[in-house]
Enzyme design. Sequence first.
Site, PDB file in Angstrom:
ATOM      1  N   LYS A  11       0.833  -1.206   0.000  1.00 40.52           N
ATOM      2  CA  LYS A  11       0.000   0.000   0.000  1.00 40.52           C
ATOM      3  C   LYS A  11       0.873   1.263   0.000  1.00 40.52           C
ATOM      4  CE  LYS A  11      -3.880  -2.250   2.405  1.00 40.52           C
ATOM      5  NZ  LYS A  11      -4.782  -2.186   3.582  1.00 40.52           N
ATOM      6  N   TYR A  51     -12.340  -2.385  -3.343  1.00 38.84           N
ATOM      7  CA  TYR A  51     -12.802  -2.444  -1.952  1.00 38.84           C
ATOM      8  C   TYR A  51     -14.331  -2.409  -1.853  1.00 38.84           C
ATOM      9  CZ  TYR A  51      -8.146  -2.040   0.200  1.00 38.84           C
ATOM     10  OH  TYR A  51      -6.855  -2.277   0.641  1.00 38.84           O
ATOM     11  N   PHE A  59     -15.224   3.547   7.512  1.00 38.24           N
ATOM     12  CA  PHE A  59     -13.862   3.835   7.080  1.00 38.24           C
ATOM     13  C   PHE A  59     -13.693   3.830   5.563  1.00 38.24           C
ATOM     14  CE2 PHE A  59     -14.104  -0.767   7.901  1.00 38.24           C
ATOM     15  CZ  PHE A  59     -13.592  -1.306   6.739  1.00 38.24           C
ATOM     16  N   ARG A  87      -1.635 -14.540   3.452  1.00 41.67           N
ATOM     17  CA  ARG A  87      -2.347 -13.887   4.564  1.00 41.67           C
ATOM     18  C   ARG A  87      -1.591 -14.109   5.874  1.00 41.67           C
ATOM     19  NH1 ARG A  87      -6.805 -10.339   3.875  1.00 41.67           N
ATOM     20  NH2 ARG A  87      -7.705 -11.133   5.809  1.00 41.67           N
ATOM     21  N   THR A  93      -5.354  -7.833  10.389  1.00 40.99           N
ATOM     22  CA  THR A  93      -5.699  -6.519   9.840  1.00 40.99           C
ATOM     23  C   THR A  93      -5.188  -5.381  10.726  1.00 40.99           C
ATOM     24  OG1 THR A  93      -7.689  -7.536   8.906  1.00 40.99           O
ATOM     25  CG2 THR A  93      -7.628  -5.124   8.988  1.00 40.99           C
ATOM     26  N   ARG A 104       2.719  -6.892   8.812  1.00 43.53           N
ATOM     27  CA  ARG A 104       2.001  -5.888   9.608  1.00 43.53           C
ATOM     28  C   ARG A 104       2.509  -5.864  11.053  1.00 43.53           C
ATOM     29  NH1 ARG A 104      -3.985  -7.428   7.182  1.00 43.53           N
ATOM     30  NH2 ARG A 104      -4.002  -5.971   5.426  1.00 43.53           N
ATOM     31  N   ASN A 114      -1.820  -0.183   7.252  1.00 43.49           N
ATOM     32  CA  ASN A 114      -1.313  -1.517   7.603  1.00 43.49           C
ATOM     33  C   ASN A 114      -0.480  -2.147   6.491  1.00 43.49           C
ATOM     34  OD1 ASN A 114      -3.406  -2.136   5.911  1.00 43.49           O
ATOM     35  ND2 ASN A 114      -4.562  -3.368   7.385  1.00 43.49           N
ATOM     36  N   HIS A 117      -1.851  -5.363   1.336  1.00 45.89           N
ATOM     37  CA  HIS A 117      -3.135  -6.011   1.055  1.00 45.89           C
ATOM     38  C   HIS A 117      -2.865  -7.405   0.522  1.00 45.89           C
ATOM     39  CE1 HIS A 117      -7.138  -6.815  -0.567  1.00 45.89           C
ATOM     40  NE2 HIS A 117      -6.496  -7.351  -1.583  1.00 45.89           N
ATOM     41  N   GLU A 128      -9.732  -9.847  -7.811  1.00 40.89           N
ATOM     42  CA  GLU A 128      -8.779  -8.746  -7.650  1.00 40.89           C
ATOM     43  C   GLU A 128      -7.687  -8.781  -8.719  1.00 40.89           C
ATOM     44  OE1 GLU A 128      -7.626  -9.179  -3.535  1.00 40.89           O
ATOM     45  OE2 GLU A 128      -9.606  -8.568  -2.825  1.00 40.89           O
TER      46      GLU A 128
HETATM   47  P1  IDP Z   1      -7.751  -7.035   5.330  1.00 38.83           P
HETATM   48  O1  IDP Z   1      -6.948  -5.995   4.585  1.00 38.83           O
HETATM   49  O2  IDP Z   1      -6.932  -7.636   6.450  1.00 38.83           O
HETATM   50  O3  IDP Z   1      -8.364  -8.062   4.429  1.00 38.83           O
HETATM   51  P2  IDP Z   1     -10.412  -5.853   5.583  1.00 38.83           P
HETATM   52  O4  IDP Z   1     -11.336  -6.071   6.723  1.00 38.83           O
HETATM   53  O5  IDP Z   1     -10.734  -6.482   4.283  1.00 38.83           O
HETATM   54  O6  IDP Z   1      -8.939  -6.266   6.079  1.00 38.83           O
HETATM   55  O7  IDP Z   1     -10.279  -4.283   5.388  1.00 38.83           O
HETATM   56  C1  IDP Z   1      -9.646  -3.758   4.243  1.00 38.83           C
HETATM   57  C2  IDP Z   1      -8.767  -2.620   4.673  1.00 38.83           C
HETATM   58  O8  IDP Z   1      -9.574  -1.561   5.159  1.00 38.83           O
HETATM   59  C3  IDP Z   1      -7.804  -2.935   5.808  1.00 38.83           C
HETATM   60  O9  IDP Z   1      -6.602  -3.543   5.383  1.00 38.83           O
HETATM   61  C4  IDP Z   1      -7.566  -1.555   6.388  1.00 38.83           C
HETATM   62  O10 IDP Z   1      -6.607  -0.843   5.606  1.00 38.83           O
HETATM   63  C5  IDP Z   1      -8.920  -0.880   6.216  1.00 38.83           C
HETATM   64  N1  IDP Z   1      -9.737  -1.009   7.423  1.00 38.83           N
HETATM   65  C6  IDP Z   1     -10.441  -2.082   7.834  1.00 38.83           C
HETATM   66  N2  IDP Z   1     -11.066  -1.843   9.000  1.00 38.83           N
HETATM   67  C7  IDP Z   1     -10.741  -0.583   9.343  1.00 38.83           C
HETATM   68  C8  IDP Z   1     -11.063   0.249  10.458  1.00 38.83           C
HETATM   69  O11 IDP Z   1     -11.791  -0.133  11.374  1.00 38.83           O
HETATM   70  N3  IDP Z   1     -10.515   1.508  10.451  1.00 38.83           N
HETATM   71  C9  IDP Z   1      -9.713   1.964   9.451  1.00 38.83           C
HETATM   72  N4  IDP Z   1      -9.387   1.209   8.386  1.00 38.83           N
HETATM   73  C10 IDP Z   1      -9.893  -0.046   8.329  1.00 38.83           C
HETATM   74 MG    MG Z   2      -9.860  -7.859   2.987  1.00 42.45          MG
END
Ligand code: IDP
Ligand code: MG
Length: 151
Positions: A11, A51, A59, A87, A93, A104, A114, A117, A128
């Site tokens: 990212k 997304y 968010f 993963r 996350t 991470r 973080n 992706h 994707e």
């Molecule tokens: P992932 O990236 O681990 O698959 P997802 O739940 O799919 O996690 O969320 C996608 C991305 O959205 C996360 O990697 C993070 O950058 C952002 N994100 C998810 N939840 C939050 C939150 O509660 N606050 C801010 N950003 C979030």
């Molecule tokens: Mg995800």
Amino acid sequence: MATEQTYVMVKPDGVQRGLCGEIISRFERKGLKIVAMKFMIIKKETAEVHYGEHKGKGFFDSLISFITSGPVLAMVLEGDNAVSVCRNLMGKTNPQESAPGTVRGDFGMVTGMNIIHGSDSTKSAEREISIFFKPEELVSYKRTADVWTYE
Ligand code: IDP
Ligand code: MG
């Protein structure tokens, strides 16, 4: 053997912090095969498709503006169970809950930044990959190291 392809992306925070090489290296050393790679700034409309599952969440807007705020390094990685293997290398996350040794866990501090992706299922991976790569951009080749990677 369940050979899979997965979509992984450094990212904008990871790119700006100079972590591309470190991250590629971790996946390479694990034994994953690089099938495609691209450095780009994602368009807003494309980010919203990528997304899409998060549309409507609190968010979402900040996620879209973050992911389009600078270049990302997108890649397709291949290997046995590549989706879950990647993963696991990424970590949870929320970087504060990610295990040390994960990308991470080692480099991140907050969920909104973080670093990386990775697709969460083979279905997501297929979707994707097709958003960011044309079929002809996936390079098909034999990796000689595979005989020392897989039984
Ligand atoms: P992932 O990236 O681990 O698959 P997802 O739940 O799919 O996690 O969320 C996608 C991305 O959205 C996360 O990697 C993070 O950058 C952002 N994100 C998810 N939840 C939050 C939150 O509660 N606050 C801010 N950003 C979030
Ligand atoms: Mg995800």
